[in-house]
Scaffold this motif. Structure first.
Motif, mmCIF file in Angstrom:
data_model
loop_
_atom_site.group_PDB
_atom_site.id
_atom_site.type_symbol
_atom_site.label_atom_id
_atom_site.label_comp_id
_atom_site.label_asym_id
_atom_site.label_seq_id
_atom_site.Cartn_x
_atom_site.Cartn_y
_atom_site.Cartn_z
ATOM 1 N N ARG A 76 39.599 44.586 57.532
ATOM 2 C CA ARG A 76 40.455 44.686 56.338
ATOM 3 C C ARG A 76 40.820 43.365 55.891
ATOM 4 N N ALA A 77 40.972 42.455 56.595
ATOM 5 C CA ALA A 77 41.372 41.149 56.030
ATOM 6 C C ALA A 77 40.382 40.549 55.307
ATOM 7 N N ASP A 78 39.052 40.558 55.909
ATOM 8 C CA ASP A 78 37.767 40.062 55.113
ATOM 9 C C ASP A 78 37.770 40.637 53.828
ATOM 10 N N LEU A 79 38.057 41.848 53.886
ATOM 11 C CA LEU A 79 37.754 42.618 52.388
ATOM 12 C C LEU A 79 38.902 42.358 51.471
ATOM 13 N N GLU A 80 40.143 42.268 51.878
ATOM 14 C CA GLU A 80 41.226 41.886 51.161
ATOM 15 C C GLU A 80 41.044 40.446 50.794
ATOM 16 N N ALA A 81 40.458 39.320 51.210
ATOM 17 C CA ALA A 81 40.225 38.188 50.746
ATOM 18 C C ALA A 81 39.085 38.220 49.707
ATOM 19 N N VAL A 82 38.184 39.018 50.060
ATOM 20 C CA VAL A 82 37.045 39.258 48.853
ATOM 21 C C VAL A 82 37.815 40.003 47.515
ATOM 22 N N GLN A 83 38.742 40.903 47.683
ATOM 23 C CA GLN A 83 39.726 41.447 46.745
ATOM 24 C C GLN A 83 40.355 40.307 45.719
ATOM 25 N N LEU A 107 40.080 50.397 49.209
ATOM 26 C CA LEU A 107 39.567 49.017 49.353
ATOM 27 C C LEU A 107 38.123 48.651 49.533
ATOM 28 N N ALA A 108 37.558 49.654 50.150
ATOM 29 C CA ALA A 108 36.100 49.503 50.027
ATOM 30 C C ALA A 108 35.470 49.673 48.794
ATOM 31 N N LEU A 109 35.901 50.603 48.255
ATOM 32 C CA LEU A 109 35.234 50.679 46.784
ATOM 33 C C LEU A 109 35.572 49.461 45.984
ATOM 34 N N ALA A 110 36.820 48.932 46.042
ATOM 35 C CA ALA A 110 37.190 47.771 45.285
ATOM 36 C C ALA A 110 36.288 46.378 45.641
ATOM 37 N N THR A 111 35.724 46.478 46.887
ATOM 38 C CA THR A 111 35.078 45.098 47.305
ATOM 39 C C THR A 111 33.737 45.203 47.716
ATOM 40 N N ILE A 112 33.005 46.437 47.855
ATOM 41 C CA ILE A 112 31.676 46.489 48.221
ATOM 42 C C ILE A 112 30.998 47.200 47.396
ATOM 43 N N GLY A 113 30.127 46.370 46.574
ATOM 44 C CA GLY A 113 29.245 46.794 45.636
ATOM 45 C C GLY A 113 27.989 47.433 45.941
ATOM 46 N N SER A 114 27.397 47.176 47.103
ATOM 47 C CA SER A 114 26.091 47.773 47.931
ATOM 48 C C SER A 114 26.177 47.379 49.331
ATOM 49 N N ILE A 115 25.432 48.267 49.802
ATOM 50 C CA ILE A 115 25.281 48.148 51.339
ATOM 51 C C ILE A 115 23.773 48.576 51.670
ATOM 52 N N SER A 116 23.119 47.849 52.264
ATOM 53 C CA SER A 116 21.728 47.949 52.731
ATOM 54 C C SER A 116 21.571 47.547 54.167
ATOM 55 N N VAL A 117 21.662 48.582 55.136
ATOM 56 C CA VAL A 117 21.617 48.327 56.575
ATOM 57 C C VAL A 117 20.130 48.556 56.909
ATOM 58 N N LEU A 118 19.347 47.886 57.870
ATOM 59 C CA LEU A 118 18.392 48.474 58.591
ATOM 60 C C LEU A 118 18.951 48.258 60.063
ATOM 61 N N GLY A 119 19.162 49.289 60.352
ATOM 62 C CA GLY A 119 19.568 49.564 61.905
ATOM 63 C C GLY A 119 20.902 50.584 61.908
ATOM 64 N N SER A 120 22.121 50.206 61.688
ATOM 65 C CA SER A 120 23.198 51.156 61.782
ATOM 66 C C SER A 120 24.279 50.671 61.123
ATOM 67 N N LEU A 121 24.963 51.491 60.422
ATOM 68 C CA LEU A 121 26.291 51.376 59.780
ATOM 69 C C LEU A 121 27.376 51.885 60.188
ATOM 70 N N GLN A 122 28.274 51.361 61.034
ATOM 71 C CA GLN A 122 29.447 52.168 61.332
ATOM 72 C C GLN A 122 30.787 51.841 60.519
ATOM 73 N N ALA A 123 31.058 52.991 60.021
ATOM 74 C CA ALA A 123 32.408 53.044 59.204
ATOM 75 C C ALA A 123 33.004 54.391 59.215
ATOM 76 N N SER A 124 34.440 54.528 59.003
ATOM 77 C CA SER A 124 34.870 56.031 59.003
ATOM 78 C C SER A 124 34.288 56.592 57.929
ATOM 79 N N ALA A 125 34.519 57.932 58.455
ATOM 80 C CA ALA A 125 33.996 58.955 57.425
ATOM 81 C C ALA A 125 34.334 58.823 55.941
ATOM 82 N N ALA A 126 35.754 58.532 55.724
ATOM 83 C CA ALA A 126 36.168 58.318 54.654
ATOM 84 C C ALA A 126 35.687 57.199 53.647
ATOM 85 N N VAL A 127 35.390 56.333 54.324
ATOM 86 C CA VAL A 127 34.664 55.138 53.870
ATOM 87 C C VAL A 127 33.245 55.119 53.297
ATOM 88 N N ARG A 128 32.527 55.973 54.451
ATOM 89 C CA ARG A 128 31.133 56.427 53.935
ATOM 90 C C ARG A 128 31.097 57.312 52.924
#
Length: 136
Positions: A76-83, A107-128
């Motif tokens: 959360r601190a990382d994304l708040e710094a980005v915001q 917060l995720a919507l405000a700070t993440i423009g795109s996600i490309s993961v080759l492997g696995s992405l772990q995030a809450s259902a709400a964020v996903r």
């Protein structure tokens, strides 16, 4: 005294494959002869050997796509710094990307423009769900 439970994130991802009976029988024979401890051991070893044979191609591709390799945590601190900086993240990971459980969908919507993961992405259902159209 209550037993403490640890938030244990699995260190691997389960996959399912289909094999022909002859290939499966050959694997079972190697297991029976003691070359491998079980089918999974054989399959993991085979995959690692294939990956090792393509290590240069994988490295060049990661460099070309400017992707991060391995485990990447987003707190959360990382994304708040980005915001606070007025920036937008474009996450590109080969491996495991984790978005902390305390990151809100807003917060995720405000700070993440795109996600490309080759492997696995772990995030809450709400964020996903909030980022569904940004996950490639």
């Amino acid at each position: 005294m209550p037993k403490k439970t640890r938030d244990k994130t699995p260190e691997s991802e389960k996959i399912t494959i289909n094999l022909g009976y002859v290939d499966l029988g050959r694997i079972d024979l190697l297991v029976q002869e003691g070359f491998y401890s079980n089918r999974s051991d054989f399959i993991r070893t085979a995959i690692r050997r294939q990956l090792d044979s393509h290590v240069d191609a994988v490295s060049k591709s990661i460099d070309r796509h400017t992707m991060e390799l391995g485990l990447r945590d987003y707190s959360r601190a990382d994304l708040e710094a980005v915001q606070d900086a007025g920036e937008l993240l474009h996450i590109k990971v080969v491996g495991l990307a984790r978005i902390a459980p305390d990151v809100s969908p807003e917060l995720a919507l405000a700070t993440i423009g795109s996600i490309s993961v080759l492997g696995s992405l772990q995030a809450s259902a709400a964020v996903r769900n909030a980022l569904a159209d940004r996950i490639r």
